[in-house]
Design a protein around this motif. Sequence first.
Motif, PDB file in Angstrom:
ATOM      1  N   LEU A  46     -15.853  16.891  39.101  1.00 14.27           N
ATOM      2  CA  LEU A  46     -16.946  17.281  38.199  1.00 14.27           C
ATOM      3  C   LEU A  46     -16.506  18.408  37.271  1.00 14.27           C
ATOM      4  O   LEU A  46     -16.838  18.412  36.088  1.00 14.27           O
ATOM      5  CB  LEU A  46     -18.175  17.719  38.984  1.00 14.27           C
ATOM      6  CG  LEU A  46     -19.006  16.640  39.649  1.00 14.27           C
ATOM      7  CD1 LEU A  46     -20.156  17.282  40.412  1.00 14.27           C
ATOM      8  CD2 LEU A  46     -19.535  15.651  38.638  1.00 14.27           C
ATOM      9  N   ALA A  47     -15.782  19.363  37.829  1.00 15.99           N
ATOM     10  CA  ALA A  47     -15.310  20.503  37.036  1.00 15.99           C
ATOM     11  C   ALA A  47     -14.445  20.021  35.880  1.00 15.99           C
ATOM     12  O   ALA A  47     -14.465  20.617  34.792  1.00 15.99           O
ATOM     13  CB  ALA A  47     -14.533  21.476  37.917  1.00 15.99           C
ATOM     14  N   GLU A  54     -21.175  23.651  29.379  1.00 16.97           N
ATOM     15  CA  GLU A  54     -22.141  22.634  29.797  1.00 16.97           C
ATOM     16  C   GLU A  54     -22.557  22.848  31.251  1.00 16.97           C
ATOM     17  O   GLU A  54     -23.735  22.794  31.587  1.00 16.97           O
ATOM     18  CB  GLU A  54     -21.538  21.231  29.715  1.00 16.97           C
ATOM     19  CG  GLU A  54     -21.207  20.741  28.344  1.00 16.97           C
ATOM     20  CD  GLU A  54     -20.544  19.381  28.393  1.00 16.97           C
ATOM     21  OE1 GLU A  54     -21.093  18.462  27.764  1.00 16.97           O
ATOM     22  OE2 GLU A  54     -19.498  19.236  29.070  1.00 16.97           O
ATOM     23  N   LEU A  55     -21.547  23.048  32.113  1.00 13.80           N
ATOM     24  CA  LEU A  55     -21.764  23.243  33.541  1.00 13.80           C
ATOM     25  C   LEU A  55     -20.638  24.101  34.099  1.00 13.80           C
ATOM     26  O   LEU A  55     -19.468  23.778  33.937  1.00 13.80           O
ATOM     27  CB  LEU A  55     -21.769  21.896  34.285  1.00 13.80           C
ATOM     28  CG  LEU A  55     -21.870  21.986  35.816  1.00 13.80           C
ATOM     29  CD1 LEU A  55     -23.252  22.496  36.238  1.00 13.80           C
ATOM     30  CD2 LEU A  55     -21.578  20.642  36.453  1.00 13.80           C
ATOM     31  N   LYS A  56     -21.023  25.166  34.736  1.00 11.46           N
ATOM     32  CA  LYS A  56     -20.059  26.038  35.402  1.00 11.46           C
ATOM     33  C   LYS A  56     -20.174  25.764  36.901  1.00 11.46           C
ATOM     34  O   LYS A  56     -21.287  25.662  37.429  1.00 11.46           O
ATOM     35  CB  LYS A  56     -20.399  27.498  35.089  1.00 11.46           C
ATOM     36  CG  LYS A  56     -19.465  28.514  35.679  1.00 11.46           C
ATOM     37  CD  LYS A  56     -19.908  29.910  35.215  1.00 11.46           C
ATOM     38  CE  LYS A  56     -19.016  30.988  35.728  1.00 11.46           C
ATOM     39  NZ  LYS A  56     -19.473  32.316  35.249  1.00 11.46           N
ATOM     40  N   ILE A  57     -19.048  25.626  37.590  1.00  9.36           N
ATOM     41  CA  ILE A  57     -19.056  25.376  39.030  1.00  9.36           C
ATOM     42  C   ILE A  57     -18.383  26.549  39.728  1.00  9.36           C
ATOM     43  O   ILE A  57     -17.273  26.937  39.377  1.00  9.36           O
ATOM     44  CB  ILE A  57     -18.345  24.055  39.373  1.00  9.36           C
ATOM     45  CG1 ILE A  57     -19.054  22.886  38.669  1.00  9.36           C
ATOM     46  CG2 ILE A  57     -18.301  23.841  40.881  1.00  9.36           C
ATOM     47  CD1 ILE A  57     -18.378  21.549  38.830  1.00  9.36           C
ATOM     48  N   VAL A  58     -19.106  27.121  40.703  1.00 11.40           N
ATOM     49  CA  VAL A  58     -18.587  28.255  41.462  1.00 11.40           C
ATOM     50  C   VAL A  58     -18.771  27.977  42.946  1.00 11.40           C
ATOM     51  O   VAL A  58     -19.562  27.123  43.339  1.00 11.40           O
ATOM     52  CB  VAL A  58     -19.276  29.579  41.058  1.00 11.40           C
ATOM     53  CG1 VAL A  58     -18.994  29.936  39.609  1.00 11.40           C
ATOM     54  CG2 VAL A  58     -20.770  29.533  41.323  1.00 11.40           C
ATOM     55  N   LYS A  59     -18.016  28.715  43.762  1.00 11.91           N
ATOM     56  CA  LYS A  59     -18.155  28.562  45.209  1.00 11.91           C
ATOM     57  C   LYS A  59     -18.268  29.931  45.846  1.00 11.91           C
ATOM     58  O   LYS A  59     -17.753  30.916  45.330  1.00 11.91           O
ATOM     59  CB  LYS A  59     -16.984  27.769  45.783  1.00 11.91           C
ATOM     60  CG  LYS A  59     -15.623  28.373  45.529  1.00 11.91           C
ATOM     61  CD  LYS A  59     -14.524  27.437  45.998  1.00 11.91           C
ATOM     62  CE  LYS A  59     -13.155  28.005  45.643  1.00 11.91           C
ATOM     63  NZ  LYS A  59     -12.079  27.118  46.075  1.00 11.91           N
ATOM     64  N   MET A  60     -18.986  29.961  46.985  1.00 16.26           N
ATOM     65  CA  MET A  60     -19.192  31.215  47.697  1.00 16.26           C
ATOM     66  C   MET A  60     -18.998  30.996  49.191  1.00 16.26           C
ATOM     67  O   MET A  60     -19.588  30.088  49.774  1.00 16.26           O
ATOM     68  CB  MET A  60     -20.589  31.770  47.443  1.00 16.26           C
ATOM     69  CG  MET A  60     -20.871  33.032  48.248  1.00 16.26           C
ATOM     70  SD  MET A  60     -22.472  33.743  47.892  1.00 16.26           S
ATOM     71  CE  MET A  60     -22.027  34.765  46.483  1.00 16.26           C
ATOM     72  N   ASP A  61     -18.188  31.843  49.805  1.00 12.57           N
ATOM     73  CA  ASP A  61     -17.973  31.842  51.241  1.00 12.57           C
ATOM     74  C   ASP A  61     -19.125  32.611  51.885  1.00 12.57           C
ATOM     75  O   ASP A  61     -19.249  33.817  51.707  1.00 12.57           O
ATOM     76  CB  ASP A  61     -16.626  32.505  51.550  1.00 12.57           C
ATOM     77  CG  ASP A  61     -16.290  32.515  53.030  1.00 12.57           C
ATOM     78  OD1 ASP A  61     -17.219  32.497  53.863  1.00 12.57           O
ATOM     79  OD2 ASP A  61     -15.095  32.561  53.352  1.00 12.57           O
ATOM     80  N   VAL A  62     -19.973  31.899  52.636  1.00 13.63           N
ATOM     81  CA  VAL A  62     -21.153  32.535  53.226  1.00 13.63           C
ATOM     82  C   VAL A  62     -20.799  33.500  54.350  1.00 13.63           C
ATOM     83  O   VAL A  62     -21.578  34.399  54.658  1.00 13.63           O
ATOM     84  CB  VAL A  62     -22.171  31.486  53.736  1.00 13.63           C
ATOM     85  CG1 VAL A  62     -22.663  30.614  52.602  1.00 13.63           C
ATOM     86  CG2 VAL A  62     -21.593  30.643  54.859  1.00 13.63           C
ATOM     87  N   ASP A  63     -19.634  33.308  54.972  1.00 18.17           N
ATOM     88  CA  ASP A  63     -19.220  34.215  56.046  1.00 18.17           C
ATOM     89  C   ASP A  63     -18.842  35.586  55.496  1.00 18.17           C
ATOM     90  O   ASP A  63     -19.133  36.609  56.107  1.00 18.17           O
ATOM     91  CB  ASP A  63     -18.031  33.627  56.818  1.00 18.17           C
ATOM     92  CG  ASP A  63     -18.387  32.316  57.499  1.00 18.17           C
ATOM     93  OD1 ASP A  63     -19.522  32.209  58.015  1.00 18.17           O
ATOM     94  OD2 ASP A  63     -17.558  31.401  57.484  1.00 18.17           O
ATOM     95  N   GLU A  64     -18.213  35.607  54.336  1.00 17.72           N
ATOM     96  CA  GLU A  64     -17.787  36.867  53.725  1.00 17.72           C
ATOM     97  C   GLU A  64     -18.850  37.468  52.820  1.00 17.72           C
ATOM     98  O   GLU A  64     -18.766  38.633  52.452  1.00 17.72           O
ATOM     99  CB  GLU A  64     -16.494  36.650  52.943  1.00 17.72           C
ATOM    100  CG  GLU A  64     -15.311  36.316  53.833  1.00 17.72           C
ATOM    101  CD  GLU A  64     -14.011  36.162  53.065  1.00 17.72           C
ATOM    102  OE1 GLU A  64     -13.947  36.579  51.888  1.00 17.72           O
ATOM    103  OE2 GLU A  64     -13.062  35.619  53.645  1.00 17.72           O
TER     104      GLU A  64
END
Length: 109
Positions: A46-47, A54-64
Amino acid sequence: MEANNMAKEITDKTFSEETDKGLVLIDFLGNMVWSMSDAAPILEQLANEYEEDELKIVKMDVDENPETPASFGIMSIPTLLLKKDGQVVDKAVGVHTKDQLKEMVASHM
């Protein structure tokens, strides 16, 4: 079209700055899930199909980064939130197909 809009890793501190403008897909994952996630290759595809404006894709580590997921009531991972101009407009829990995610994104463009 080769957009090369690779998923950027964000933190509790950078969350607002990175997700309050435009259409942003946030992938909430934990360390154990990152290596096993079927969503990662789909999000990379998708990225590459969307320009960052148009669309930015990010990720987040919920543990940190526990503050942001808690503030959105994230109870299971993987969870994807779609924000448009700072407001959550959609949510997907679990692994989804590329077509399902494209449909979700398209409905908010």
